[in-house]
Scaffold this motif. Sequence first.
Motif, short mmCIF file in Angstrom:
data_model
loop_
_atom_site.label_atom_id
_atom_site.label_comp_id
_atom_site.label_asym_id
_atom_site.label_seq_id
_atom_site.Cartn_x
_atom_site.Cartn_y
_atom_site.Cartn_z
N GLU A 26 -3.22 19.69 3.04
CA GLU A 26 -2.37 20.27 2.00
C GLU A 26 -1.63 19.16 1.25
O GLU A 26 -1.62 19.12 0.01
N LEU A 27 -1.02 18.24 1.99
CA LEU A 27 -0.27 17.16 1.36
C LEU A 27 -1.19 16.19 0.62
O LEU A 27 -0.82 15.68 -0.44
N PHE A 28 -2.36 15.95 1.17
CA PHE A 28 -3.31 15.08 0.48
C PHE A 28 -3.66 15.64 -0.90
O PHE A 28 -3.74 14.91 -1.88
N VAL A 64 1.14 11.98 4.78
CA VAL A 64 -0.19 12.56 5.03
C VAL A 64 -0.78 11.98 6.31
O VAL A 64 -1.28 12.72 7.17
N MET A 65 -0.71 10.68 6.45
CA MET A 65 -1.27 10.03 7.64
C MET A 65 -0.53 10.46 8.90
O MET A 65 -1.16 10.65 9.95
N ALA A 66 0.78 10.64 8.83
CA ALA A 66 1.55 11.06 10.00
C ALA A 66 1.12 12.44 10.49
O ALA A 66 0.92 12.64 11.68
N VAL A 125 8.76 17.94 0.17
CA VAL A 125 7.54 18.56 -0.33
C VAL A 125 7.93 19.67 -1.29
O VAL A 125 8.68 20.57 -0.94
N ARG A 126 7.44 19.58 -2.50
CA ARG A 126 7.68 20.59 -3.53
C ARG A 126 6.38 21.33 -3.78
O ARG A 126 5.56 20.92 -4.60
N ARG A 127 6.17 22.40 -3.02
CA ARG A 127 4.90 23.14 -3.12
C ARG A 127 4.67 23.70 -4.52
O ARG A 127 3.56 23.67 -5.02
N GLU A 128 5.73 24.24 -5.14
CA GLU A 128 5.55 24.85 -6.46
C GLU A 128 5.12 23.83 -7.52
O GLU A 128 4.45 24.17 -8.48
N SER A 129 5.48 22.56 -7.31
CA SER A 129 5.10 21.49 -8.24
C SER A 129 3.90 20.68 -7.75
O SER A 129 3.44 19.79 -8.45
N GLU A 179 -2.01 17.70 12.96
CA GLU A 179 -1.72 18.81 12.04
C GLU A 179 -2.59 18.64 10.79
O GLU A 179 -2.12 18.33 9.70
N THR A 180 -3.88 18.86 10.99
CA THR A 180 -4.84 18.57 9.93
C THR A 180 -4.71 19.48 8.72
O THR A 180 -4.90 19.03 7.59
N ASP A 181 -4.38 20.75 8.93
CA ASP A 181 -4.20 21.64 7.78
C ASP A 181 -3.07 21.14 6.89
O ASP A 181 -3.19 21.11 5.66
#
Length: 76
Positions: free
Chosen positions: A62-64, A48-50, A2-6, A56-58
């Motif tokens: 976020e990933l969605f 996302v589904m995992a 996961v690259r949050r900045e991108s 861990e819905t938040d």
Amino acid sequence: MVRRESRLIQLFDPPFDKSPMEPGYIKGYVPGVRENGGQYTHAAIWAVMAFALAGETDRAWELFKFINPILHAPGT
């Protein structure tokens, strides 16, 4: 990864462009595209589904947002 900045879920870092490994057709994509070090949304949806199934819905939301193409448009 996961690259949050991108705002993306990246696969295979670093890309297979200078690697002696021969992973197959993936190496045919330029670095940063699809499976070769880029976001491959078809595979990223499984993360996302995992998280959603694990409750861990938040994190799932976020990933969605990272993989939703409409949110990668300029000005979003």
